[in-house]
Write a protein that holds these residues in place. Structure first.
Motif, short mmCIF file in Angstrom:
data_model
loop_
_atom_site.label_atom_id
_atom_site.label_comp_id
_atom_site.label_asym_id
_atom_site.label_seq_id
_atom_site.Cartn_x
_atom_site.Cartn_y
_atom_site.Cartn_z
N LEU A 195 1.29 17.78 -0.40
CA LEU A 195 1.17 17.15 -1.72
C LEU A 195 0.68 18.13 -2.77
O LEU A 195 1.10 18.08 -3.94
N ALA B 239 4.04 11.83 0.32
CA ALA B 239 3.32 10.70 -0.29
C ALA B 239 3.50 9.43 0.54
O ALA B 239 2.55 8.66 0.72
N THR C 53 4.77 4.66 -4.20
CA THR C 53 5.38 5.98 -4.35
C THR C 53 6.66 5.88 -5.18
O THR C 53 6.90 6.67 -6.10
N THR D 121 0.44 7.39 2.37
CA THR D 121 0.13 6.00 2.04
C THR D 121 0.32 5.09 3.24
O THR D 121 -0.51 4.20 3.49
N SER E 260 -0.63 8.48 -4.62
CA SER E 260 0.79 8.70 -4.42
C SER E 260 1.59 8.30 -5.66
O SER E 260 2.55 8.97 -6.04
#
Length: 465
Positions: free
Chosen positions: A97, A146, A166, A150, A27
């Motif tokens: 992503l 992201a 991030t 995470t 990330s």
């Protein structure tokens, strides 16, 4: 290894210790790449685009129009958030992503290839706006994707710390993007305006290649895998569930995201004010942004780690109101022309105090929503708020007074937006000590949590406003 079951979903929490670190690193790197692209546009809007794409306007109007093209990128972000949110909650975080980094890289590279106003007339700014809209559409899903990725890999007691990477990546992207402009900004003006400004945009070809390679190697989160396996047709329209059952938290996130006004005023309006109005050195002001964000790379994870111990809300409120108030000191320092004061005020405002909310919102906002609508909730809420914050430099240029003393209304605007953000978050419930599995097992038909979660809050003293 344990397999808790909460509400509708069952998922495995027995992952190895390396998984949260890999997720945070992926990330971080992805955000570096994504926001390098996004931020080099802001610098170009402040330094170059008024002369390249709006040469027939007087300097003040050209700057205003150029800053408006920066804000236009935020128009696409709420629209893109619905699309990216649906994609991420229906088909997976990884797809979002990969899509965001590809779209951003393509749009940024093409901006560097655009002919100028002198070459094709009005079509030049039209094409610039179109590509900026594509950038905004891409950015709409980046941080939410992201952060969700995470958060769902992180251990419960360290969710704030891991998700902060991030935003650390965002700051690093700003540092790199600004650093690239240092030698470019020092070029003779004829070379800068003819071809020099294009180089940072062309470099995105490398950016997108690296980003795609990294993100193709990611594994989907176990939380989403469980949802995909068990939800079936019930998960076809996650946005509908979000707006029906969790609209209060969407509203909180939207208003909370107004705290980003500090960032856009700092990185765009203040730069233009310093160079065009106060006549400060361009290179020195770029160094202010670099040093400030290098400091933020250290303070963001520190604040986030503290939030895992004392809670998200108090630190967010402090960061939002504190940085909004310090905008008076920063713009006042610029007006004075004292470089030492400019560096000191900039580092304190953006590097230290603003980082208190900037490093915490990824976990704070993510914990407001259960997994099946998490990406949608964060994307829609943040992008509507960021869209309003993105137009702050344009509004600032319109309301600012004449001369070096015209900054006061801009500082007042920034503080007002920051206070609104703090009030919105003050009404949210505290979640730093609530297990993520419990958050994901909240009741599915209302904003109210199920009985186990209520009991947990009674034990910890947290409450829902």
């Amino acid at each position: 290894m344990s397999t808790p079951s909460h509400g509708r979903y069952t998922y495995d929490t027995g992952e190895g210790a390396k998984t949260p670190k890999k997720a945070a690193l992926a990330s971080f790197v992805g955000s570096v790449l994504e926001y390098y692209d996004f931020f080099i546009y802001g610098t170009a809007a402040a330094l170059v685009f008024g002369k390249v794409f709006f040469p027939d306007s007087d300097p003040a109007t050209g700057t205003l129009l150029s800053l408006a093209t920066f804000g236009v990128g935020y128009v696409a972000r709420p629209i893109g958030a619905f699309f990216m949110g649906h994609l991420g909650d229906r088909y997976g975080r990884k797809r979002v992503l990969l899509l965001t980094i590809t779209m951003m890289g393509l749009a940024t590279f093409l901006i560097g290839c655009l002919p100028t106003y002198n070459a094709i007339g009005v079509w030049a700014p039209v094409l610039l706006v179109a590509l900026r809209l594509l950038q905004g559409f891409s950015a709409s899903g980046e941080q939410a994707g992201a952060n969700s990725f995470t958060l769902e890999h992180a251990p419960d007691r360290r969710r704030g710390y891991f998700t902060s990477f991030t935003l650390g990546g965002t700051q690093a992207g700003l540092v790199i993007g600004t650093a690239v402009w240092l030698p470019i900004g020092a070029m003779p003006e004829d070379q800068l305006l003819s071809w020099g400004w294009r180089i940072p945009f062309w470099l995105s070809a490398i950016v997108v290649a690296v980003g795609v390679i990294i993100r193709r190697r990611l594994d989907e989160t176990p939380v989403f895998k469980a949802i995909a396996a068990e939800a079936g047709d019930a998960q076809k329209v996650p946005v509908a569930i979000l707006l029906r059952d969790h609209w209060r938290n969407v509203l909180r996130v939207t208003i909370g995201a107004l705290a980003s006004t500090v960032s856009t005023i700092f990185s765009v309006y203040a730069l233009s004010f310093a160079i065009d109005t106060v006549n400060l050195y361009k290179t020195t002001m770029l160094w202010v942004a670099i040093v400030t964000n290098l400091v933020a790379l250290l303070t963001i994870p520190a604040w986030a780690r503290l939030s895992d111990r004392v809670g998200r809300k108090p630190l967010f409120i402090f960061g939002a109101i504190g940085s909004g108030a310090l905008m008076f000191a920063y713009l006042g320092a610029i007006a004075s022309g004292d470089y030492a004061l400019i560096f000191l005020a900039g580092i304190l405002m953006s590097g230290v105090v603003y980082s208190a909310q900037n490093g915490i919102w990824p976990s704070l906002y993510g914990e407001m929503f259960p997994a099946r609508v998490r990406l949608s909730g964060m994307a829609i809420g943040t992008q509507i708020g960021f869209a309003m914050g993105g137009f702050a430099p344009t509004v600032a240029a319109a309301i600012a007074g004449d001369g070096t003393g015209g900054w006061v209304p801009v500082a007042a605007l920034t503080l007002g937006a920051s206070v609104l953000a703090a009030i919105a978050i003050a009404t949210a419930r505290e979640t730093f000590d609530v297990p993520l599995a419990q958050i994901d097992g909240l009741a599915t038909t209302t904003d109210r949590p199920a009985a186990p979660a209520r009991a947990h809050r009674q034990r910890t003293g947290a409450g829902m406003a």
